[in-house]
Design an enzyme around this catalytic site. Structure first.
Site, PDB file in Angstrom:
ATOM      1  N   HIS A 273       1.673   4.465  -2.974  1.00 48.59           N
ATOM      2  CA  HIS A 273       1.770   5.923  -2.893  1.00 48.59           C
ATOM      3  C   HIS A 273       2.992   6.430  -3.656  1.00 48.59           C
ATOM      4  O   HIS A 273       2.937   7.446  -4.340  1.00 48.59           O
ATOM      5  CB  HIS A 273       1.856   6.356  -1.435  1.00 48.59           C
ATOM      6  CG  HIS A 273       0.550   6.284  -0.703  1.00 48.59           C
ATOM      7  ND1 HIS A 273      -0.572   6.985  -1.078  1.00 48.59           N
ATOM      8  CD2 HIS A 273       0.169   5.573   0.397  1.00 48.59           C
ATOM      9  CE1 HIS A 273      -1.570   6.725  -0.252  1.00 48.59           C
ATOM     10  NE2 HIS A 273      -1.136   5.867   0.653  1.00 48.59           N
TER      11      HIS A 273
ATOM     12  N   HIS B 215       0.841  -1.205   0.000  1.00 50.42           N
ATOM     13  CA  HIS B 215       0.000   0.000   0.000  1.00 50.42           C
ATOM     14  C   HIS B 215       0.875   1.253   0.000  1.00 50.42           C
ATOM     15  O   HIS B 215       0.650   2.188  -0.772  1.00 50.42           O
ATOM     16  CB  HIS B 215      -0.897  -0.018   1.232  1.00 50.42           C
ATOM     17  CG  HIS B 215      -1.795   1.178   1.371  1.00 50.42           C
ATOM     18  ND1 HIS B 215      -3.137   1.149   1.077  1.00 50.42           N
ATOM     19  CD2 HIS B 215      -1.529   2.438   1.788  1.00 50.42           C
ATOM     20  CE1 HIS B 215      -3.660   2.341   1.300  1.00 50.42           C
ATOM     21  NE2 HIS B 215      -2.700   3.144   1.742  1.00 50.42           N
ATOM     22  N   GLU B 216       1.896   1.247   0.843  1.00 45.91           N
ATOM     23  CA  GLU B 216       2.819   2.387   0.885  1.00 45.91           C
ATOM     24  C   GLU B 216       3.577   2.543  -0.421  1.00 45.91           C
ATOM     25  O   GLU B 216       3.797   3.658  -0.904  1.00 45.91           O
ATOM     26  CB  GLU B 216       3.785   2.226   2.053  1.00 45.91           C
ATOM     27  CG  GLU B 216       3.139   2.345   3.411  1.00 45.91           C
ATOM     28  CD  GLU B 216       2.441   3.682   3.590  1.00 45.91           C
ATOM     29  OE1 GLU B 216       3.001   4.722   3.202  1.00 45.91           O
ATOM     30  OE2 GLU B 216       1.318   3.676   4.118  1.00 45.91           O
TER      31      GLU B 216
ATOM     32  N   GLU C 204      -6.232   6.613  -1.273  1.00 46.20           N
ATOM     33  CA  GLU C 204      -6.203   5.393  -0.471  1.00 46.20           C
ATOM     34  C   GLU C 204      -6.805   4.215  -1.228  1.00 46.20           C
ATOM     35  O   GLU C 204      -6.336   3.080  -1.122  1.00 46.20           O
ATOM     36  CB  GLU C 204      -6.952   5.613   0.847  1.00 46.20           C
ATOM     37  CG  GLU C 204      -6.236   6.524   1.820  1.00 46.20           C
ATOM     38  CD  GLU C 204      -4.862   5.994   2.191  1.00 46.20           C
ATOM     39  OE1 GLU C 204      -4.787   4.876   2.713  1.00 46.20           O
ATOM     40  OE2 GLU C 204      -3.875   6.693   1.949  1.00 46.20           O
TER      41      GLU C 204
END
Length: 334
Positions: free
Chosen positions: A185, A181-182, A230
């Site tokens: 970004h 997930h990071e 997100e």
């Protein structure tokens, strides 16, 4: 996982955080001062282990727009169209502030490497390989607040910080989903806008001549973009794990999980809960309450994110990406 100025600095978190550093797996940005508690945590002796890689394929030609959520695309265009946003950022964040953010995050953490917490190092390396992105540095930081975030400062190598309480809460596969997930970004260049969001919503109130006017006028749009970003990064987590239940389990644990009850949590029941929320908010009054409930959140509600990732996992776009993937090298022990 997601403030800036010279369009070079970024701070993001990825979970249920109440801190200003926001790019989390679900939460609200607040104006609280950055502070970190001292919960006790131990990794224990790390033996040679087999990788818990959740996926056996990689996406060599993966582009961020291949998995970017439509709302992310739409709201990014809106942000870019705001006149003077870059100039405002430069007025709010300078070299000294960047250095403070950098030292604050790495000065009290443990840098993960092949020789330091090698299991976590391999989880990050594998996730980066699957998403076709260079692995950032990874730090583990003592904190009772389950959270993870990324930071990129003026062209320096970005890094990800994971809190110890998050490591305790999740399985290794779930933790890899958080790292992915990071990485999402970073893959999508979210850092710039996340930096803007943090500075404008936390710092603008204290800047002479700007006050709360700028923060209030941009806050709603920035939060709308953050929520959309997100959803994109949840997709990155799914591309790495290739199992929607792992990603949904992370969201469920962040909503109401703890290590002592982890074995009693049920992903299918949480999805049923998400569908019941949709049903309850489908009336005109429910729709109004739902919008009021989420408007000031920097992240969508966990139940909504769970439903979104479940829907995407069943769709054509996700399956088409899997068909483009290539087999990875055989798993090696660390």
């Amino acid at each position: 996982m997601a403030c800036c100025v010279p369009l070079s600095s970024s701070s993001s978190s990825v979970l249920l955080s109440q801190k200003p550093e926001t790019l989390s797996f679900g939460c609200r940005v607040s104006s609280d001062k950055l502070s970190f508690g001292g919960s006790s945590f131990k990794f224990g002796t790390i033996k040679k282990v087999q990788s818990c890689r959740a996926a056996s394929v990689a996406f060599r030609d993966l582009d961020a727009d291949d998995f970017r959520h439509p709302l992310d695309k739409q709201n990014t265009l809106i942000l870019r169209a705001i006149p003077g946003l870059n100039e405002v950022g430069k007025a709010l964040l300078g070299t000294v502030t960047e250095q403070i953010m950098l030292l604050e995050n790495i000065g009290t953490s443990v840098l993960v490497s092949k020789n330091q917490l090698p299991e976590l190092h391999q989880l990050m390396t594998e996730a980066a390989e699957i998403l076709n992105i260079e692995a950032p540095d990874l730090y583990v930081r003592q904190s009772p607040v389950p959270n993870a975030y990324t930071l990129a400062i003026s062209g320096k190598k970005p890094f990800v910080v994971v809190h110890t309480s998050l490591v305790e809460l999740l399985t290794r596969k779930e933790l890899q989903a958080v790292l992915a997930h990071e990485l999402g970004h970073l893959k999508c260049d979210h850092g710039v806008w996340l930096t803007f969001a943090n500075i404008l919503t936390v710092g603008a109130y204290t800047v002479p001549g700007l006050g709360g006017l700028i923060a209030q006028s941009l806050e709603e749009q920035l939060f709308r973009w953050l929520r959309a970003a997100e959803l994109t990064c949840d997709r990155a987590a799914l591309l790495v794990t290739q199992d929607p239940k792992i990603v949904i389990s992370v969201l469920m644990k962040l909503a109401g999980g703890c290590p002592s009850m982890a074995d009693q949590l049920n992903v299918d029941a949480f999805l049923d809960q998400a569908r019941s929320y949709d049903k309850a908010s489908s009336s005109p009054v429910g729709w109004y309450i739902r919008n009021a409930q989420t408007r000031q959140l920097s992240h969508p509600l966990p139940v909504l994110r769970a439903r979104e990732i479940d829907d995407w996992s069943r769709g054509h776009d996700y399956k088409a990406l899997l068909n483009r993937a290539i087999k990875m090298k055989s798993v090696q022990s660390v």
